[in-house]
Design an enzyme around this catalytic site. Structure first.
Site, PDB file in Angstrom:
ATOM      1  N   ASP A   1      42.516  82.658  47.159  1.00  0.00           N
ATOM      2  CA  ASP A   1      42.068  83.839  46.301  1.00  0.00           C
ATOM      3  C   ASP A   1      40.960  83.530  45.277  1.00  0.00           C
ATOM      4  OD1 ASP A   1      43.349  83.448  43.522  1.00  0.00           O
ATOM      5  OD2 ASP A   1      45.018  83.013  45.064  1.00  0.00           O
TER       6      ASP A   1
ATOM      7  N   HIS B   1      46.903  81.246  36.723  1.00  0.00           N
ATOM      8  CA  HIS B   1      45.546  80.431  37.231  1.00  0.00           C
ATOM      9  C   HIS B   1      45.015  79.671  35.853  1.00  0.00           C
ATOM     10  CE1 HIS B   1      44.465  83.338  40.550  1.00  0.00           C
ATOM     11  NE2 HIS B   1      44.903  82.222  40.940  1.00  0.00           N
TER      12      HIS B   1
ATOM     13  N   GLN C   1      48.676  83.126  58.553  1.00  0.00           N
ATOM     14  CA  GLN C   1      49.384  83.824  57.931  1.00  0.00           C
ATOM     15  C   GLN C   1      49.442  85.175  58.153  1.00  0.00           C
ATOM     16  OE1 GLN C   1      49.442  80.989  54.026  1.00  0.00           O
ATOM     17  NE2 GLN C   1      47.547  81.868  54.324  1.00  0.00           N
TER      18      GLN C   1
ATOM     19  N   ASP D   1      46.890  74.383  44.814  1.00  0.00           N
ATOM     20  CA  ASP D   1      47.162  75.822  44.401  1.00  0.00           C
ATOM     21  C   ASP D   1      47.758  76.321  45.737  1.00  0.00           C
ATOM     22  OD1 ASP D   1      47.453  78.389  43.904  1.00  0.00           O
ATOM     23  OD2 ASP D   1      45.043  78.601  43.666  1.00  0.00           O
ATOM     24  N   SER D   2      49.053  75.721  45.947  1.00  0.00           N
ATOM     25  CA  SER D   2      49.368  76.169  47.246  1.00  0.00           C
ATOM     26  C   SER D   2      50.515  77.078  47.351  1.00  0.00           C
ATOM     27  CB  SER D   2      50.060  74.864  47.980  1.00  0.00           C
ATOM     28  OG  SER D   2      51.371  74.554  47.170  1.00  0.00           O
TER      29      SER D   2
ATOM     30  N   GLY E   1      43.428  71.058  54.297  1.00  0.00           N
ATOM     31  CA  GLY E   1      43.091  70.124  52.881  1.00  0.00           C
ATOM     32  C   GLY E   1      43.732  68.939  53.146  1.00  0.00           C
TER      33      GLY E   1
END
Lengths: 287, 287
Positions: B91, B67, B36, B161-162, B143
């Site tokens: 993150d 979050h 990315q 959490d994509s 994953g």
């Protein structure tokens, strides 16, 4: 990347360094009224866009969250709302939501600027379907003066559907105005005021609004949160006040069996909107 | 008005004709990883801004809603979460929220791109305070493969959490992936997946996600809504699934007495987020 101003309508909110933009295919209307500069655009994906003094007022696609969450929670909180007063609301979307309640006998909309209503009738006819309802009365005059002239205790619910607290709407956020409202509503009367963004304004407009409402005599104040995609931060609020009625209780059975359709509002959404995020807890002094 | 690309970072979401912009004072970092393109900006009012492949991932100021609402509802819905797996989440903000729960014994974070974690450690140290927690394990690998290799029934909660379901994260939204998750979680295990915007994606990503989760065997699926100012429309969702557990019930007393602070989440917010707007009702088939 830059957003080409030919293709995008952008509303920068400079005090918070954030901007919201919609892709447009053309400007349908532009008009300087005695009060404000009104624009209407055609967007690619959000229907039509109403702009006043450079600020997004509504789009065809997402105005339902705002209108429903300003109208229905307060009307289902009041035990039996019959006389409703809208201050502002010139686009007539609020009037339409109020008049979905069969118990409402009269709804007066007082907007200082007739230009907004005429533009809405022309470009947002879907918001104006209740304008000819015999229970509706549209007045174009100063809402503050109108409230001052009302007999005491003559209104059940006041909905302040105003622009931001600068310019023509500034007087609608102060304690003096809320004192006039306090006098005009009955003992079980309620007021709701659009109260900007929780994340952007919790310690400014929202805190000041709670203080002003309490200062005017309203002993209970409660803020609801809900999404409005096209307003700064996408996260908006409505603040209700009462002379003593518990604002966390509402006619839940009536909300469940309401005889009209909504797109966002229902009884669970109403209850959920009353939940207070942790960072807003200091607003609450009586719940 | 046009938004100058020197002064504003803009993320146009062309499929929906909407754009979100933040005022920036400079670019702090830019890096093409094997997966990315990562950028970090300094904004004027939102702290730092993390961007991946042109899409806003988070800002210092508003990441707390995302979050907290991805981590705490699912963890307070599970009766006793000890082993938690985060897919994505490079993150490290999710890891930190999960490890606030004292009952969690182990939290594995599996992100394919180590570059995200290294950038976050450097530019968002406030999100990485749990990276050295002895209960944390940070892996940088695929994953989907990781889940396939897990012993059956070995995980209590999976948090996906994509990024959006294009590019590297596309495989994390399909039925095949959820079948792997179904096998990997215990009988009372739960999964939560970020599920994009209710207003933009109700009949596309959200509907497909419900179908895929059910198709994989999860018999209960529930979507929570909450604000994320910096994502398209400002209105976001998380979708939970279980093998039978009622997702509308949670350890409410534990949520009320949680031994850690939050900025958005609390028990009332949790319950409120489960309310389903009228236009989303057709997603529900079991509640």
């Amino acid at each position: 990347m830059a957003l080409d101003s030919e293709r995008w309508f952008s509303e920068p909110f400079s005090e918070e360094g954030v901007a919201f933009s919609l892709e447009v295919t053309g400007k349908l209307h532009a008009e300087q009224t005695p009060y404000q500069y009104i624009e209407v655009y055609q967007t690619t994906h959000w229907g039509r866009l109403l702009v006043i003094d450079g600020c997004v007022m509504l789009t065809s696609r997402d105005n339902f969250t705002y209108h429903e969450m300003m109208a229905h929670p307060v009307l289902f909180t009041h035990p039996d709302p019959r006389n409703v007063l809208i201050i502002g609301g010139g686009d007539c979307g609020m009037l339409q939501e109020v008049l979905r309640h069969p118990g409402v006998e009269r709804c007066v909309q007082v907007d200082i600027d007739e230009g907004v209503t005429r533009a809405s009738e022309r470009f947002f006819p879907e918001l104006c379907r209740a304008n000819d309802d015999p229970r509706a009365e549209l007045l174009f005059q100063d809402g503050v003066q109108y409230i001052q002239d009302l007999p005491a205790g003559s209104v059940d619910v006041v909905i302040v559907d105003s622009t931001d607290p600068v310019g023509p709407a500034e007087g609608l956020f102060g304690e003096a105005f809320f004192r006039d409202v306090y006098r005009a509503v009955a003992d079980d009367g309620l007021i709701v005021q659009q109260s900007e963004s929780p994340i952007l304004h919790v310690d400014t407009i929202l805190k000041d609004l709670h203080t002003a409402m309490r200062g005017a005599g309203f002993s209970r104040v409660a803020t609801l949160q809900y999404p409005v995609c096209s307003y700064p931060s996408g996260w908006w609020s409505a603040t209700m006040a009462s002379k003593g009625a518990d604002l966390t209780q509402f006619r839940e059975a009536d909300a469940v069996s309401k005889p009209f359709k909504t797109q966002y509002y229902n009884a669970a959404i109403h209850r959920g909107a009353l939940a207070v995020p942790e960072f807003c807890r200091h607003l609450l002094t009586d719940q």
